[in-house]
Enzyme design. Structure first.
Site, short mmCIF file in Angstrom:
data_model
loop_
_atom_site.label_atom_id
_atom_site.label_comp_id
_atom_site.label_asym_id
_atom_site.label_seq_id
_atom_site.Cartn_x
_atom_site.Cartn_y
_atom_site.Cartn_z
N ASN A 48 8.27 -2.84 -3.39
CA ASN A 48 7.68 -1.66 -4.02
C ASN A 48 7.07 -1.99 -5.37
O ASN A 48 5.97 -1.56 -5.70
CB ASN A 48 8.75 -0.58 -4.21
CG ASN A 48 9.18 0.09 -2.92
OD1 ASN A 48 8.54 -0.07 -1.89
ND2 ASN A 48 10.26 0.84 -2.98
N ARG A 377 -2.79 2.87 9.85
CA ARG A 377 -2.04 1.61 9.88
C ARG A 377 -1.46 1.46 11.28
O ARG A 377 -0.89 2.40 11.82
CB ARG A 377 -0.89 1.61 8.86
CG ARG A 377 -1.32 1.75 7.41
CD ARG A 377 -0.13 1.55 6.47
NE ARG A 377 -0.41 2.05 5.14
CZ ARG A 377 -1.02 1.36 4.19
NH1 ARG A 377 -1.44 0.14 4.45
NH2 ARG A 377 -1.22 1.88 2.99
N ARG A 407 -4.74 0.35 2.18
CA ARG A 407 -4.40 -0.71 1.24
C ARG A 407 -3.39 -1.70 1.80
O ARG A 407 -2.35 -1.33 2.33
CB ARG A 407 -3.87 -0.11 -0.07
CG ARG A 407 -3.62 -1.15 -1.15
CD ARG A 407 -3.23 -0.51 -2.46
NE ARG A 407 -4.36 0.13 -3.09
CZ ARG A 407 -4.34 1.35 -3.63
NH1 ARG A 407 -3.23 2.06 -3.56
NH2 ARG A 407 -5.40 1.85 -4.21
N HIS A 437 -7.15 9.67 6.59
CA HIS A 437 -5.70 9.58 6.59
C HIS A 437 -5.07 10.53 7.61
O HIS A 437 -3.86 10.52 7.82
CB HIS A 437 -5.17 9.87 5.18
CG HIS A 437 -3.75 9.50 4.95
ND1 HIS A 437 -2.76 10.43 4.71
CD2 HIS A 437 -3.13 8.30 4.92
CE1 HIS A 437 -1.61 9.82 4.53
NE2 HIS A 437 -1.79 8.53 4.66
N TYR A 470 10.79 5.04 9.74
CA TYR A 470 10.28 6.18 8.98
C TYR A 470 10.64 7.46 9.73
O TYR A 470 10.60 7.50 10.96
CB TYR A 470 8.75 6.15 8.86
CG TYR A 470 8.15 5.10 7.96
CD1 TYR A 470 8.89 4.02 7.50
CD2 TYR A 470 6.81 5.19 7.59
CE1 TYR A 470 8.32 3.05 6.69
CE2 TYR A 470 6.23 4.23 6.78
CZ TYR A 470 6.99 3.16 6.34
OH TYR A 470 6.41 2.20 5.53
N ARG A 566 10.34 12.94 -1.71
CA ARG A 566 11.00 11.62 -1.71
C ARG A 566 10.70 10.81 -2.96
O ARG A 566 11.58 10.21 -3.55
CB ARG A 566 10.55 10.82 -0.48
CG ARG A 566 11.26 9.48 -0.34
CD ARG A 566 10.54 8.56 0.62
NE ARG A 566 9.33 7.99 0.05
CZ ARG A 566 8.18 7.88 0.69
NH1 ARG A 566 8.05 8.33 1.91
NH2 ARG A 566 7.13 7.34 0.09
N HIS A 594 9.35 10.41 5.49
CA HIS A 594 7.89 10.30 5.46
C HIS A 594 7.18 11.55 5.97
O HIS A 594 5.98 11.72 5.75
CB HIS A 594 7.47 9.08 6.30
CG HIS A 594 6.04 8.68 6.14
ND1 HIS A 594 5.08 8.95 7.10
CD2 HIS A 594 5.40 8.03 5.14
CE1 HIS A 594 3.92 8.47 6.70
NE2 HIS A 594 4.08 7.92 5.52
#
Length: 693
Positions: A48, A377, A407, A437, A470, A566, A594
């Site tokens: 992270n 992703r 990213r 997204h 997730y 979160r 998530h």
């Protein structure tokens, strides 16, 4: 008018992120967490922090360099924020390495230890010598730095050794400098041989072996000091999409430029030789942005190490076996069921295979005419992509919106885009200036009554790997209104169609934010008129100032607001006259929370939504995002049950205080850990499922 506070109405986004990573670190420190899982959490803290330094801190440093002095809406100038960030990150890193040393001591007691070369016995040293010469030595490249050989390019986030040398028989005043990259294509953690029947496991890090054998790389010289260092560079991509003739090629060029991004952070081994440090600071132009690490650099290796360690299952979480959604389990066809009713799937408790099977069935179904899908992703071994390719090869119209700018997944997405194009899929890279997204699959099928649309809308990526770790929610539906809106969405992304007045879906950046304003203000009106008014929002981050201000106004109107956030939260809850009706909790546990879920009581006639978007400015203004209503009464109740379960967590939930600190939730109720409870699917998904009309 919002009440002015001495402390400010908002928490800074980046400082809030540091507090989130500290909550992850707390999981590594929690003695109730299995030992190898604690090790993984420690690795996640490091991973992270790498991304945060390469993106957020890099951006702040660029603003300072450009002379930017304007305060953000939380009251910080770039220089003031950077100073505060460095102090907090430095404290967290020191705590991170104290935790590492504690965990390695505990591991040693359980039969898992990391060794230094000098602590090995003669037999082990001989085996490690052989391993070095046969496996490691051939791929090492010593790089001297002198007048004829300039300082080489140091790649971001790779471990290197700085080597100070003197000629054999020389003196310390005549020193030479070189660097050696620790290879990334050789396992960093090397098993040390033990007795045949030993239940212990010993390991040595590759950089320790290289250090011990460093003299073999510099014959005629004596090493004076050999220490680790690691550089983090600015990883933001700067792409002029308006002028780019080929977005894919432009991103490939930018990825190559990323390797030479401006240095942001230099990590060095504690006690590094001052001459070596001065050389690195000078050549890398890093200034004093140096972090000394009292332990191995890049602790993210602990994630894979803990996962791969065999024979110590008692030191890990019991494996979770996601159940196949019961609605689909007894039926051969997803599509036949979806003609009759909607289905909600909750990952990782329910298997992602349900999504994969939906696409596989559509790819094989001769009545399916078109499949359209967004990909942000995706895992490397995904079954979805071969299914899409097969569908295209068999004559179906297949459109895939691939986000090339996801990213750190750019290269993988470029590779998949090329493969899909070769298979005959229509591959689209989204709209200029906007990341795609949204998470949606649209299947168009020819049936007796005419064309019918089947849709999957999700809160998470179409990635089977992350779906195991997730928490995300997905809705399958053949609701004609949602289907028509889905077609309009894809037409807008792939063609010149402008934003339409959609009947069910809400899209960012064209109207989602306004919809949130409408829903929040409606709750405020209900409260002021004496009606029921309650908002529950589960999101990953809350940093948009306008949304925060709307929530403050609703709180002052008497709306009860429960936020499950979160990570970053820039809102201050519990402030008298401003936000006393707002409660914020954060849950950090085994699985990464998530999902994005929203509940608005609406005077006793609740509305429930799931979305791909967080309440961040980038999501609401600079991305194509999707929010979908839940129409089925039974599924609404399931979503509310999930939210209620999270709000009652008093084991892993932390509550945000008005001063920006988080404390574990205090409760007189029996301990309730929401993720553990969620594994009991009957709690939120009753067996007697209703049928959609």
């Amino acid at each position: 008018m919002l009440r002015e506070l001495k402390t400010g109405k908002y928490v800074n986004r980046d400082l809030s992120w540091v507090e989130f990573n500290r909550r992850v670190l707390q999981e590594a420190q929690d003695s109730d967490t299995p030992l190898l899982e604690r090790l993984k959490f420690l690795g996640i803290v490091a991973s992270n922090l790498d991304e945060f330094m390469a993106v957020r801190v890099a951006e702040t440093r660029e603003k300072i360099k450009a002379g930017f002095t304007q305060k953000d809406f939380t009251g910080y100038t770039p220089a003031g924020l950077y100073h505060r960030l460095v102090k907090r990150i430095s404290r967290m890193v020191a705590e991170q390495y104290r935790t590492y040393r504690e965990l390695t001591r505990l591991l040693a007691k359980k039969g898992i230890d990391f060794q230094k070369y000098d602590d090995l016995n003669a037999t082990q040293q001989k085996a490690m010598d052989q391993y070095f010469h046969e496996i490691i030595f051939p791929v090492l490249t010593p790089m001297a730095v002198d007048q004829s050989r300039p300082f080489p390019l140091v790649h971001t986030k790779f471990i290197y050794l700085s080597v100070l040398l003197q000629k054999e028989g020389g003196n310390d005043e005549d020193s030479f400098f070189a660097i050696v990259q620790v290879p990334s294509n050789v396992p960093r953690v090397v098993p040390v041989p033990l007795r045949a029947n030993s239940k212990r496991k010993s390991f040595i890090l590759m950089e320790e072996l290289i250090k011990h054998h460093i003299h073999t790389l510099f014959t005629g010289y004596e090493p004076l000091a050999v220490q680790d260092f690691r550089l983090t560079r600015n990883a933001d991509l700067t792409i002029n999409e308006e002028e780019a003739e080929d977005l894919l090629e432009e991103i490939e060029k930018e990825l190559r430029r990323r390797r030479r991004g401006a240095p942001v952070r230099l990590e060095v081994q504690k006690g590094i030789h001052l001459d070596a440090l001065a050389e690195l600071q000078d050549e890398l132009q890093i200034g004093d942005h140096v972090y000394e690490m009292d332990g191995p650099l890049d602790l993210s290796f602990l994630i894979a190490f803990a996962d791969s360690l065999e024979g110590f299952s008692h030191l890990k979480y019991p494996p979770i076996q996601p159940v196949y959604p019961q609605e689909f389990a007894s039926r051969e066809s997803h599509i036949e069921l979806l003609r009759k009713r909607d289905v909600l799937v909750f990952h990782p408790y329910e298997s992602f295979e349900a999504v994969t099977d939906f696409v596989l069935e559509a790819s094989e179904d001769p009545r399916v005419m078109a499949i359209k899908m967004t990909l942000y992703r995706v895992n490397g071994d995904s079954q979805l992509l071969p299914a899409l390719a097969h569908a295209a090869e068999s004559g179906k119209q297949v459109t895939v919106v691939v986000e090339l700018r996801a990213r750190f997944d750019e290269e993988r997405n470029i590779a998949w885009a090329r493969k899909l194009e070769k298979a005959g899929c229509h591959v689209v890279y989204g709209l200029v200036g906007l990341k795609t997204h949204a998470k949606i699959i649209l299947v168009v099928r020819r049936e007796q009554e005419g064309l019918r649309r089947y849709v999957h809308v999700g809160t998470g990526n179409y990635n089977a790997s992350t779906a195991r770790v997730y928490t995300d929610v997905g809705l399958f539906t053949s609701n004609p209104v949602i289907g028509e809106d889905a077609s309009e969405l894809f037409n807008e992304i792939t063609g010149f169609s402008g934003p339409k007045d959609l009947k069910a879906l809400h899209i960012a950046p064209s109207g989602m934010k306004d919809k949130f304003f409408e829903l929040i203000r409606r709750e405020a009106e209900h409260a002021m008129n004496g009606g029921k008014a309650h908002i529950i929002a589960k999101i990953n981050s809350l940093s948009d100032q306008e949304i925060i201000d709307e929530l403050y106004q609703a709180s002052q109107a008497g709306v009860r607001i429960d936020l499950i956030v979160r990570g970053v939260c820039c809102l201050r809850p519990g402030v008298e006259g401003l936000s006393e009706n707002i409660r914020v909790i954060s849950i950090v546990d085994r699985f990464l929370e998530h999902s994005r879920l929203f509940y608005f009581n609406n005077g006793g006639n609740p509305e429930v939504y799931l979305a791909s978007a967080d309440w961040m400015t980038r999501n609401l203004k600079r991305r194509i995002e999707l929010m979908c209503p839940v129409f089925d009464t039974g599924i609404k109740e399931m979503v509310v049950s999930i939210l209620d379960l999270l709000l009652r967590d008093n084991v892993k939930a932390r509550e945000l205080l008005p001063n920006g600190n988080y404390v574990f939730v205090q409760s007189k109720e029996p301990p309730l850990r929401s993720q553990t409870e969620a594994m009991n699917i009957t709690l939120w998904k009753p067996a007697d499922l209703s049928t959609s009309t």
